[in-house]
Design a protein around this motif. Structure first.
Motif, mmCIF file in Angstrom:
data_model
loop_
_atom_site.group_PDB
_atom_site.id
_atom_site.type_symbol
_atom_site.label_atom_id
_atom_site.label_comp_id
_atom_site.label_asym_id
_atom_site.label_seq_id
_atom_site.Cartn_x
_atom_site.Cartn_y
_atom_site.Cartn_z
ATOM 1 N N CYS A 209 0.828 -1.209 0.000
ATOM 2 C CA CYS A 209 0.000 0.000 0.000
ATOM 3 C C CYS A 209 0.861 1.257 0.000
ATOM 4 C CB CYS A 209 -0.916 -0.002 1.230
ATOM 5 S SG CYS A 209 -2.199 -1.271 1.215
ATOM 6 N N ALA B 279 2.084 2.104 -3.520
ATOM 7 C CA ALA B 279 1.056 2.197 -4.557
ATOM 8 C C ALA B 279 0.823 3.630 -5.023
ATOM 9 C CB ALA B 279 -0.256 1.609 -4.048
ATOM 10 N N VAL C 149 -3.183 -1.043 -5.977
ATOM 11 C CA VAL C 149 -3.491 -2.005 -4.927
ATOM 12 C C VAL C 149 -5.002 -2.096 -4.773
ATOM 13 C CG1 VAL C 149 -3.508 -2.334 -2.413
ATOM 14 C CG2 VAL C 149 -1.359 -1.892 -3.587
ATOM 15 N N ASP D 110 0.725 1.853 -10.418
ATOM 16 C CA ASP D 110 0.955 0.745 -9.486
ATOM 17 C C ASP D 110 -0.269 0.703 -8.581
ATOM 18 O OD1 ASP D 110 1.783 -1.070 -7.540
ATOM 19 O OD2 ASP D 110 3.848 -0.357 -7.564
#
Length: 246
Positions: free
Chosen positions: A25, A28, A76, A74
């Motif tokens: 996280c 991300a 999550v 990117d």
């Protein structure tokens, strides 16, 4: 690399997340999830973009996450508990067939069965099964068969989604099915509500007592096996180590 990571965030607090989940996280560009989960995790990562959708929009949520990952972010996708236990890992992996350039990773989390069992003591220390009483995606007839099967084999059982306004009698029906399949009415049971979150509550009851217990969707139910007992207020299902040593 185009990447989407499906993260099990545990019960909801930072202290209940694995280091791997927290790291995913933290790196991300975008965190996607069900509205209630974004409200829990968003404040932990205030500088990260979030995208939330309400209940019943799971496929749309997964599609949006994959599209953003395919565009280079990117991403999550967060789920409560473990992403592979009644979570988003399955639909993400199914839909990912249409996004061949996106690498999907799944990060394990602490699911309700584990964390709630720890609150009660050691409720699931022997063979156990998890059964959801939600018939939104699974026919109730199939749920009934599964309940009877695990009861007849004397599994310990963790029941997810025990009750809602639409199906207020499902927990009572489940208890009766398991009694008819061979579990004694006085089997030790426990319950935990709001596991790992503000307002956490827990208590003990019996299989017969579950027929009138007022559970909700934030409650996880634990049903013992024939050897489960209460020791100093804690639910204990013996694994058998003491027998070996004697």
């Amino acid at each position: 690399m185009k990447r989407l990571t499906v993260v099990g965030m545990g019960p909801g607090g930072k202290e209940n997340m694995t280091l791997e989940a927290h790291a995913a996280c933290e790196r991300a560009d975008l965190i996607v999830g069900y509205t209630a989960y974004i409200e829990l995790i968003g404040p932990m990562f205030p500088d990260t973009e979030t995208l939330a959708t309400p209940m019943m929009r799971e496929v749309e949520r997964c599609q949006q996450a994959l599209e953003r990952a395919d565009a280079g972010s990117d991403v999550v996708m967060v789920c409560s508990g473990d992403a592979g236990v009644y979570g988003m890992a399955s639909p993400i992996l199914e839909l990912a067939e249409n996004f061949p350039e996106v690498e999907v990773e799944v990060v394990a989390g602490v699911t309700a069965a584990q964390s709630g069992s720890a609150v009660l003591g050691a409720a699931l220390s022997h063979d156990f099964a998890c059964v959801s009483l939600s018939d939104l995606l699974t026919p109730w007839e199939l749920i009934e068969r599964r309940l009877a099967a695990v009861a007849s084999a004397d599994f310990c059982v963790a029941l997810y989604n025990p009750r809602s306004k639409r199906r207020a009698d499902h927990l009572a029906k489940a208890a009766q099915i398991m009694i008819e399949a061979g579990k004694p009415p006085q089997t030790v049971c426990g319950w935990v509500r709001n596991i790992g979150r503000e307002g956490q509550e827990s208590g003990l009851t019996t299989l017969e007592g579950l027929k009138t217990f007022e559970a909700d969707m934030f409650t996880t139910i634990y049903i013992g096996n024939e050897r489960t007992r209460v020791v100093r207020g804690k639910v204990v299902t013996p694994r058998g180590y003491r027998q070996i040593e004697q």
